[in-house]
Design a protein around this motif. Structure first.
Motif, PDB file in Angstrom:
ATOM      1  N   ALA A 275       0.834  -1.204   0.000  1.00  0.00           N
ATOM      2  CA  ALA A 275       0.000   0.000   0.000  1.00  0.00           C
ATOM      3  C   ALA A 275       0.870   1.256   0.000  1.00  0.00           C
ATOM      4  CB  ALA A 275      -0.926  -0.005   1.214  1.00  0.00           C
ATOM      5  N   ILE A 276       1.938   1.246   0.794  1.00  0.00           N
ATOM      6  CA  ILE A 276       2.857   2.388   0.829  1.00  0.00           C
ATOM      7  C   ILE A 276       3.516   2.592  -0.534  1.00  0.00           C
ATOM      8  CG2 ILE A 276       5.041   3.215   1.805  1.00  0.00           C
ATOM      9  CD1 ILE A 276       4.175   1.769   4.434  1.00  0.00           C
ATOM     10  N   GLU A 277       3.928   1.471  -1.151  1.00  0.00           N
ATOM     11  CA  GLU A 277       4.533   1.561  -2.489  1.00  0.00           C
ATOM     12  C   GLU A 277       3.558   2.182  -3.478  1.00  0.00           C
ATOM     13  OE1 GLU A 277       5.502  -1.145  -6.363  1.00  0.00           O
ATOM     14  OE2 GLU A 277       4.274  -1.859  -4.690  1.00  0.00           O
ATOM     15  N   LEU A 278       2.286   1.758  -3.395  1.00  0.00           N
ATOM     16  CA  LEU A 278       1.254   2.273  -4.298  1.00  0.00           C
ATOM     17  C   LEU A 278       1.059   3.778  -4.102  1.00  0.00           C
ATOM     18  CD1 LEU A 278      -0.594   0.824  -6.388  1.00  0.00           C
ATOM     19  CD2 LEU A 278      -2.394   0.897  -4.668  1.00  0.00           C
ATOM     20  N   ILE A 279       1.005   4.210  -2.851  1.00  0.00           N
ATOM     21  CA  ILE A 279       0.827   5.636  -2.550  1.00  0.00           C
ATOM     22  C   ILE A 279       2.013   6.449  -3.068  1.00  0.00           C
ATOM     23  CG2 ILE A 279       0.703   7.327  -0.666  1.00  0.00           C
ATOM     24  CD1 ILE A 279      -0.822   5.111   0.929  1.00  0.00           C
ATOM     25  N   LEU A 280       3.226   5.933  -2.868  1.00  0.00           N
ATOM     26  CA  LEU A 280       4.423   6.622  -3.354  1.00  0.00           C
ATOM     27  C   LEU A 280       4.422   6.745  -4.870  1.00  0.00           C
ATOM     28  CD1 LEU A 280       7.206   5.061  -1.078  1.00  0.00           C
ATOM     29  CD2 LEU A 280       6.326   7.397  -0.995  1.00  0.00           C
ATOM     30  N   LYS A 281       4.017   5.658  -5.553  1.00  0.00           N
ATOM     31  CA  LYS A 281       3.985   5.684  -7.016  1.00  0.00           C
ATOM     32  C   LYS A 281       2.952   6.677  -7.538  1.00  0.00           C
ATOM     33  CE  LYS A 281       5.750   1.365  -8.897  1.00  0.00           C
ATOM     34  NZ  LYS A 281       5.407   0.178  -9.710  1.00  0.00           N
ATOM     35  N   ILE A 282       1.759   6.678  -6.922  1.00  0.00           N
ATOM     36  CA  ILE A 282       0.705   7.618  -7.344  1.00  0.00           C
ATOM     37  C   ILE A 282       1.153   9.053  -7.095  1.00  0.00           C
ATOM     38  CG2 ILE A 282      -1.653   8.405  -6.880  1.00  0.00           C
ATOM     39  CD1 ILE A 282      -2.373   5.478  -6.264  1.00  0.00           C
ATOM     40  N   THR A 283       1.811   9.293  -5.966  1.00  0.00           N
ATOM     41  CA  THR A 283       2.313  10.636  -5.649  1.00  0.00           C
ATOM     42  C   THR A 283       3.381  11.069  -6.645  1.00  0.00           C
ATOM     43  OG1 THR A 283       1.911  10.191  -3.306  1.00  0.00           O
ATOM     44  CG2 THR A 283       3.297  12.077  -3.831  1.00  0.00           C
ATOM     45  N   ALA A 284       4.237  10.127  -7.038  1.00  0.00           N
ATOM     46  CA  ALA A 284       5.340  10.447  -7.948  1.00  0.00           C
ATOM     47  C   ALA A 284       4.865  10.654  -9.378  1.00  0.00           C
ATOM     48  CB  ALA A 284       6.392   9.341  -7.905  1.00  0.00           C
ATOM     49  N   GLU A 285       3.921   9.827  -9.818  1.00  0.00           N
ATOM     50  CA  GLU A 285       3.505   9.858 -11.222  1.00  0.00           C
ATOM     51  C   GLU A 285       2.204  10.610 -11.465  1.00  0.00           C
ATOM     52  OE1 GLU A 285       3.522   5.934 -12.831  1.00  0.00           O
ATOM     53  OE2 GLU A 285       5.545   5.478 -12.119  1.00  0.00           O
ATOM     54  N   LYS A 286       1.416  10.798 -10.385  1.00  0.00           N
ATOM     55  CA  LYS A 286       0.139  11.520 -10.473  1.00  0.00           C
ATOM     56  C   LYS A 286      -0.767  10.898 -11.541  1.00  0.00           C
ATOM     57  CE  LYS A 286       1.696  15.878  -8.531  1.00  0.00           C
ATOM     58  NZ  LYS A 286       2.770  15.294  -7.761  1.00  0.00           N
ATOM     59  N   LYS A 287      -1.245  11.696 -12.512  1.00  0.00           N
ATOM     60  CA  LYS A 287      -2.196  11.171 -13.507  1.00  0.00           C
ATOM     61  C   LYS A 287      -1.560  10.139 -14.428  1.00  0.00           C
ATOM     62  CE  LYS A 287      -5.090  15.341 -13.649  1.00  0.00           C
ATOM     63  NZ  LYS A 287      -5.596  16.440 -14.488  1.00  0.00           N
ATOM     64  N   ARG A 288      -0.249  10.228 -14.601  1.00  0.00           N
ATOM     65  CA  ARG A 288       0.439   9.276 -15.482  1.00  0.00           C
ATOM     66  C   ARG A 288       0.374   7.852 -14.940  1.00  0.00           C
ATOM     67  NH1 ARG A 288       5.519   9.630 -15.423  1.00  0.00           N
ATOM     68  NH2 ARG A 288       5.807  11.207 -13.829  1.00  0.00           N
ATOM     69  N   PHE A 289       0.158   7.722 -13.637  1.00  0.00           N
ATOM     70  CA  PHE A 289       0.136   6.402 -13.006  1.00  0.00           C
ATOM     71  C   PHE A 289      -0.926   5.509 -13.644  1.00  0.00           C
ATOM     72  CE2 PHE A 289      -1.544   3.412  -9.904  1.00  0.00           C
ATOM     73  CZ  PHE A 289      -0.400   2.801  -9.431  1.00  0.00           C
ATOM     74  N   PHE A 290      -2.133   6.050 -13.850  1.00  0.00           N
ATOM     75  CA  PHE A 290      -3.247   5.238 -14.340  1.00  0.00           C
ATOM     76  C   PHE A 290      -3.245   5.074 -15.864  1.00  0.00           C
ATOM     77  CE2 PHE A 290      -4.695   6.869 -10.226  1.00  0.00           C
ATOM     78  CZ  PHE A 290      -5.076   5.691  -9.622  1.00  0.00           C
ATOM     79  N   LYS A 291      -2.269   5.680 -16.531  1.00  0.00           N
ATOM     80  CA  LYS A 291      -2.151   5.485 -17.981  1.00  0.00           C
ATOM     81  C   LYS A 291      -1.338   4.246 -18.316  1.00  0.00           C
ATOM     82  CE  LYS A 291      -2.597  10.390 -19.180  1.00  0.00           C
ATOM     83  NZ  LYS A 291      -1.944  11.580 -19.775  1.00  0.00           N
ATOM     84  N   ASN A 292      -0.720   3.676 -17.283  1.00  0.00           N
ATOM     85  CA  ASN A 292       0.075   2.463 -17.461  1.00  0.00           C
ATOM     86  C   ASN A 292      -0.750   1.251 -17.045  1.00  0.00           C
ATOM     87  OD1 ASN A 292       1.933   0.248 -16.754  1.00  0.00           O
ATOM     88  ND2 ASN A 292       3.541   1.731 -17.176  1.00  0.00           N
ATOM     89  N   GLY A 293      -0.889   0.282 -17.951  1.00  0.00           N
ATOM     90  CA  GLY A 293      -1.704  -0.904 -17.670  1.00  0.00           C
ATOM     91  C   GLY A 293      -1.188  -1.711 -16.501  1.00  0.00           C
ATOM     92  N   TRP A 294       0.144  -1.827 -16.363  1.00  0.00           N
ATOM     93  CA  TRP A 294       0.721  -2.588 -15.256  1.00  0.00           C
ATOM     94  C   TRP A 294       0.443  -1.914 -13.923  1.00  0.00           C
ATOM     95  CZ3 TRP A 294       1.703  -7.338 -16.227  1.00  0.00           C
ATOM     96  CH2 TRP A 294       2.163  -7.730 -17.493  1.00  0.00           C
ATOM     97  N   ASN A 295       0.463  -0.576 -13.905  1.00  0.00           N
ATOM     98  CA  ASN A 295       0.127   0.145 -12.674  1.00  0.00           C
ATOM     99  C   ASN A 295      -1.323  -0.110 -12.271  1.00  0.00           C
ATOM    100  OD1 ASN A 295       2.663   1.227 -12.469  1.00  0.00           O
ATOM    101  ND2 ASN A 295       2.146   3.171 -13.417  1.00  0.00           N
ATOM    102  N   ASN A 296      -2.222  -0.121 -13.255  1.00  0.00           N
ATOM    103  CA  ASN A 296      -3.637  -0.413 -12.971  1.00  0.00           C
ATOM    104  C   ASN A 296      -3.800  -1.823 -12.426  1.00  0.00           C
ATOM    105  OD1 ASN A 296      -4.560   2.115 -13.857  1.00  0.00           O
ATOM    106  ND2 ASN A 296      -4.645   1.439 -15.980  1.00  0.00           N
ATOM    107  N   PHE A 297      -3.028  -2.752 -12.978  1.00  0.00           N
ATOM    108  CA  PHE A 297      -3.059  -4.142 -12.516  1.00  0.00           C
ATOM    109  C   PHE A 297      -2.649  -4.219 -11.048  1.00  0.00           C
ATOM    110  CE2 PHE A 297      -0.662  -8.161 -11.949  1.00  0.00           C
ATOM    111  CZ  PHE A 297      -1.669  -9.064 -12.218  1.00  0.00           C
ATOM    112  N   ASP A 298      -1.541  -3.562 -10.710  1.00  0.00           N
ATOM    113  CA  ASP A 298      -1.066  -3.539  -9.313  1.00  0.00           C
ATOM    114  C   ASP A 298      -2.093  -2.873  -8.405  1.00  0.00           C
ATOM    115  OD1 ASP A 298       1.227  -4.748 -10.178  1.00  0.00           O
ATOM    116  OD2 ASP A 298       2.423  -2.913 -10.207  1.00  0.00           O
TER     117      ASP A 298
END
Length: 268
Positions: A60-83
């Motif tokens: 969960a912490i990793e997910l929050i860090l990734k969303i904070t770092a990538e912002k809207k770009r996070f959900f444009k990646n299929g692998w990120n959506n999978f995670d």
């Protein structure tokens, strides 16, 4: 705000962070496997539970860090959506009565290994790219199966009705032959005793359906994997060229600064 975001990006994109998450995923996979052994799991049930809490919290912490770092770009990646789906679903379902569903998501966390290792991502991406071609190959295989099923039913229906008694049974038998599972001793030899020419039927089917068709599918996946590798190499080459150009520009700027310094000193 931008400074803190840059710090988070530096953490998320650091090789050690990636290696840590990959190790955590593998450790989670080992725990899930060990839980299938009652003699190991039952005496250490509490330990397993707390370890699962800790792993899920770290995910969960990793997910929050990734969303904070990538912002809207996070959900444009299929692998990120999978995670995101796997981790969030595991958290939401944790305190519910849907124990069987939760277990499925806990096992699915093992699949995060694919998103964590670039080589596995390339293979899966190549597989998805090959789906249209695989569809065409599957259609070709269906036609081959149908032709051989009709021939098998017509010629071997009376000899081996349990295998070729009707079209459905012929399809099932041909699928067994296609997988090369006990086809010689279980299917071929009893029929061969009654119809000596039947080897032509079975050998030709194996050569066409098993060897040729499977090689077509594997070849398509390999070609797509090679294309992805070439694209990655090209992008890496472009980055290297850009880095070289930046280095040369810095060198030129340093030389210009030196020349300007010398001119200033002469004028003084």
């Amino acid at each position: 705000m931008n400074h803190s975001t840059n710090k988070i990006q530096a953490i998320v994109y650091h090789p050690r962070f990636t290696a840590f998450i990959t190790g955590l995923i593998i450790f989670n996979a080992i725990l899930v496997g060990l839980e299938t052994y009652p003699e190991i799991y039952q005496p250490n049930k509490v330990l397993f539970r707390y370890l699962d809490y800790a792993i899920l919290a770290l995910f969960a912490i990793e997910l929050i860090l990734k969303i904070t770092a990538e912002k809207k770009r996070f959900f444009k990646n299929g692998w990120n959506n999978f995670d995101f789906v796997i981790v969030v679903s595991s958290i939401v379902l944790y305190n519910t009565n849907l124990v069987s569903v939760l277990r499925i998501f806990r096992v699915l966390r093992v699949l995060r290994t694919i998103s964590a290792i670039p080589s596995l991502r390339r293979i899966v991406s190549a597989l998805f790219m090959a789906i249209p071609a695989i569809g065409s190959v599957t259609l070709l295989m269906s036609i081959i199966f149908y032709v051989y099923a009709v021939i098998g039913t017509a010629f071997f229906g009376s000899i081996a009705p349990e295998y070729f008694g009707n079209l459905q049974l012929s399809f099932i038998t041909l699928f067994q032959v296609f997988t090369l599972e006990s086809w010689a001793s279980g299917v071929f030899r009893p029929i061969f005793l009654e119809a000596g020419w039947s080897w032509l039927y079975f050998v030709s089917f194996i050569v066409v359906a098993t060897f040729i068709v499977i090689n077509l599918i594997v070849g398509e996946i390999v070609n797509n994997a090679q294309k992805l590798s070439e694209e990655i190499e090209k992008e890496t080459g472009d980055i290297k060229d850009d880095t070289t150009e930046i280095g040369e520009l810095r060198k030129e700027v340093a030389e210009l600064k030196g020349m300007m310094k010398q001119l200033v000193e002469r004028n003084n």
